[in-house]
Design an enzyme around this catalytic site. Structure first.
Site, PDB file in Angstrom:
ATOM      1  N   SER A 104      10.782  16.954 -13.901  1.00  0.00           N
ATOM      2  CA  SER A 104      10.234  18.288 -13.346  1.00  0.00           C
ATOM      3  C   SER A 104      11.766  18.589 -13.963  1.00  0.00           C
ATOM      4  O   SER A 104      12.986  18.656 -13.829  1.00  0.00           O
ATOM      5  CB  SER A 104       9.767  17.936 -11.993  1.00  0.00           C
ATOM      6  OG  SER A 104      10.152  19.640 -11.314  1.00  0.00           O
TER       7      SER A 104
ATOM      8  N   LYS B 216      -0.594  19.437  -4.383  1.00  0.00           N
ATOM      9  CA  LYS B 216      -0.932  20.957  -4.219  1.00  0.00           C
ATOM     10  C   LYS B 216      -2.242  21.223  -3.130  1.00  0.00           C
ATOM     11  O   LYS B 216      -2.083  22.133  -2.532  1.00  0.00           O
ATOM     12  CB  LYS B 216      -1.562  21.611  -5.892  1.00  0.00           C
ATOM     13  CG  LYS B 216      -0.226  21.420  -6.752  1.00  0.00           C
ATOM     14  CD  LYS B 216      -0.727  22.457  -8.051  1.00  0.00           C
ATOM     15  CE  LYS B 216       1.272  22.745  -8.618  1.00  0.00           C
ATOM     16  NZ  LYS B 216       0.834  23.402 -10.211  1.00  0.00           N
TER      17      LYS B 216
ATOM     18  N   GLY C 215       4.118  26.095 -22.963  1.00  0.00           N
ATOM     19  CA  GLY C 215       4.072  27.035 -21.047  1.00  0.00           C
ATOM     20  C   GLY C 215       5.061  27.290 -20.642  1.00  0.00           C
ATOM     21  O   GLY C 215       5.433  27.162 -19.163  1.00  0.00           O
TER      22      GLY C 215
HETATM   23  P1  NAP Z   1      -5.555  17.923 -14.081  1.00  0.00           P
HETATM   24  O1  NAP Z   1      -6.168  18.815 -12.983  1.00  0.00           O
HETATM   25  O2  NAP Z   1      -5.578  16.598 -14.355  1.00  0.00           O
HETATM   26  O3  NAP Z   1      -6.694  18.520 -15.133  1.00  0.00           O
HETATM   27  C1  NAP Z   1      -6.803  17.978 -16.835  1.00  0.00           C
HETATM   28  C2  NAP Z   1      -8.105  18.820 -17.573  1.00  0.00           C
HETATM   29  O4  NAP Z   1      -7.527  18.572 -18.874  1.00  0.00           O
HETATM   30  C3  NAP Z   1      -8.720  18.307 -17.681  1.00  0.00           C
HETATM   31  O5  NAP Z   1      -9.932  20.130 -17.581  1.00  0.00           O
HETATM   32  C4  NAP Z   1      -9.336  17.558 -18.164  1.00  0.00           C
HETATM   33  O6  NAP Z   1     -10.913  17.415 -18.834  1.00  0.00           O
HETATM   34  C5  NAP Z   1      -9.189  17.656 -19.537  1.00  0.00           C
HETATM   35  N1  NAP Z   1      -9.044  16.256 -20.166  1.00  0.00           N
HETATM   36  C6  NAP Z   1      -8.065  15.459 -19.989  1.00  0.00           C
HETATM   37  N2  NAP Z   1      -7.771  14.637 -21.567  1.00  0.00           N
HETATM   38  C7  NAP Z   1      -8.564  15.108 -21.917  1.00  0.00           C
HETATM   39  C8  NAP Z   1      -9.269  14.965 -23.047  1.00  0.00           C
HETATM   40  N3  NAP Z   1      -8.701  13.989 -23.639  1.00  0.00           N
HETATM   41  N4  NAP Z   1      -9.523  15.760 -24.153  1.00  0.00           N
HETATM   42  C9  NAP Z   1      -9.973  17.182 -23.388  1.00  0.00           C
HETATM   43  N5  NAP Z   1     -10.113  17.254 -22.674  1.00  0.00           N
HETATM   44  C10 NAP Z   1      -8.866  16.839 -21.605  1.00  0.00           C
HETATM   45  O7  NAP Z   1      -4.046  18.428 -14.861  1.00  0.00           O
HETATM   46  P2  NAP Z   1      -3.804  20.194 -14.886  1.00  0.00           P
HETATM   47  O8  NAP Z   1      -3.026  20.061 -13.179  1.00  0.00           O
HETATM   48  O9  NAP Z   1      -4.524  20.959 -14.707  1.00  0.00           O
HETATM   49  O10 NAP Z   1      -2.833  20.174 -15.956  1.00  0.00           O
HETATM   50  C11 NAP Z   1      -3.262  20.725 -16.958  1.00  0.00           C
HETATM   51  C12 NAP Z   1      -1.886  20.648 -18.026  1.00  0.00           C
HETATM   52  O11 NAP Z   1      -1.356  22.250 -17.401  1.00  0.00           O
HETATM   53  C13 NAP Z   1      -0.359  20.059 -18.355  1.00  0.00           C
HETATM   54  O12 NAP Z   1      -0.168  19.284 -19.061  1.00  0.00           O
HETATM   55  C14 NAP Z   1       0.638  20.473 -17.225  1.00  0.00           C
HETATM   56  O13 NAP Z   1       1.616  20.012 -17.540  1.00  0.00           O
HETATM   57  C15 NAP Z   1       0.350  21.853 -17.404  1.00  0.00           C
HETATM   58  N6  NAP Z   1       0.348  22.432 -16.351  1.00  0.00           N
HETATM   59  C16 NAP Z   1       1.564  23.848 -16.478  1.00  0.00           C
HETATM   60  C17 NAP Z   1       2.065  24.889 -16.183  1.00  0.00           C
HETATM   61  C18 NAP Z   1       3.310  25.479 -16.322  1.00  0.00           C
HETATM   62  O14 NAP Z   1       4.096  26.758 -15.486  1.00  0.00           O
HETATM   63  N7  NAP Z   1       3.612  26.018 -17.498  1.00  0.00           N
HETATM   64  C19 NAP Z   1       1.189  25.215 -14.308  1.00  0.00           C
HETATM   65  C20 NAP Z   1       0.474  24.075 -13.867  1.00  0.00           C
HETATM   66  C21 NAP Z   1      -0.344  22.816 -14.983  1.00  0.00           C
HETATM   67  P3  NAP Z   1     -11.903  16.751 -16.838  1.00  0.00           P
HETATM   68  O15 NAP Z   1     -12.275  17.377 -16.268  1.00  0.00           O
HETATM   69  O16 NAP Z   1     -13.058  16.158 -18.237  1.00  0.00           O
HETATM   70  O17 NAP Z   1     -11.403  15.251 -16.954  1.00  0.00           O
END
Ligand code: NAP
Length: 271
Positions: free
Chosen positions: A14, A65, A237
């Site tokens: 983090s 969260k 991001g």
């Molecule tokens: P999450 O709840 O675990 O969701 C992951 C998503 O990615 C799901 O829709 C999943 O699909 C998909 N996915 C994972 N592996 C995949 C693959 N091989 N092929 C296709 N789709 C795949 O995670 P999250 O919290 O949403 O976070 C997602 C990303 O956003 C992370 O990298 C995180 O660091 C980033 N983020 C950034 C910020 C920022 O402030 N910049 C804030 C929040 C999050 P399924 O539903 O099919 O499993």
């Protein structure tokens, strides 16, 4: 000294402690902001302990969260809509829960990238927490349409139903044959974390399409390489991370810190 923190598991990666310490210094506010590795089944106990020991608030990252949403006694409108909380603040002994991910995302688009979502065709890839956190804010900017595309199609359908009262939102699959040509493609998946190859069908984009990856650092490389290969504008991001942190800081201290180039360069060196 005022005490703040971030709860997550894992938490080592983090950058929030660095960001908030920088914000505090720039505003001459004395505070501590510590990373706390939360135990997977003891969020409530540990969060309560932090507040009892003088904590005034904390951020929450994966996977807590939703636990934080349940922990908050009073929830902001956006926390209620998304069902998730990334900022806890203690005000007059009452635990408040808010979510600044969506506002941080829109601020990065509008203020830093100078991109207006209004009347644009938007695609969100992913239907996890990150997608859910930004969809209401995107819809409130009134895009002409918002499509959600996810590996597990049923999850994209659930999200589109959940937010259908906020605007024109629908779930699509990758094999849609329509000439979709989105104006903005947002990657809210975790594909890049495992450095997996990123690909999209040709009918999803045009030469003016802008690409935004909510991930940053190495995790944004897969989408960035694909965007570069197709000569598309690309943003990661990091700006969203900074803007959501600034919004959290404002909730706690009622002062909005400046996001400086110096801070961006410090963070870029850490990535
Ligand atoms: P999450 O709840 O675990 O969701 C992951 C998503 O990615 C799901 O829709 C999943 O699909 C998909 N996915 C994972 N592996 C995949 C693959 N091989 N092929 C296709 N789709 C795949 O995670 P999250 O919290 O949403 O976070 C997602 C990303 O956003 C992370 O990298 C995180 O660091 C980033 N983020 C950034 C910020 C920022 O402030 N910049 C804030 C929040 C999050 P399924 O539903 O099919 O499993």
């Amino acid at each position: 000294m005022k005490k703040y923190a971030v709860f997550g598991n894992p938490i080592k990666h983090s950058m929030s402690p660095l960001i908030h310490s920088y914000f505090a210094k720039s505003l001459n506010i004395e505070l501590s902001y510590e990373p706390i590795l939360g135990s997977l089944d003891k969020f409530e106990t540990e969060a309560e302990k932090f507040l009892k020991n003088g904590g005034l608030g904390f951020n929450i990252t994966l996977p807590f969260k939703q636990d934080a949403f349940n922990f908050a006694e009073i929830k902001s409108d956006i926390a209620m809509i998304t069902g998730s909380v990334n900022t806890i603040s203690l005000k007059g002994g009452v635990i408040h829960g808010d979510n600044t991910d969506g506002s941080g995302f829109i601020k990065d688009l509008k203020n830093n990238i100078k991109y207006e979502v209004t009347n644009k065709k938007i695609l969100i890839l992913g239907a996890g927490g990150a997608a859910m956190g930004v969809i209401p804010n995107v819809l409130s900017e009134e895009p002409s349409e918002l499509k959600i595309c996810n590996r597990t199609f049923s999850k994209a359908q659930i999200l589109s139903k959940k937010f259908s009262s906020f605007g024109d939102v629908d779930a699509i699959t990758m094999d849609s044959q329509k000439k979709l040509q989105f104006d903005l493609i947002i990657n809210a998946t975790s594909i890049g974390i495992n450095n997996l190859k990123f690909d999209l069908p040709n009918n999803f984009f045009k030469k003016e399409t802008v690409c935004y990856d909510m991930s940053y650092g190495k995790a944004a490389n897969s989408f960035m390489n694909w965007a570069k290969k197709n000569n598309l504008k690309f943003y990661n991001g990091l700006g969203m991370l900074l803007e959501q942190a600034a919004d959290s800081f404002y909730i706690w201290e009622q002062k909005r810190p400046l996001i400086t180039d110096e801070l961006r360069s410090i963070l870029n060196k850490q990535l």
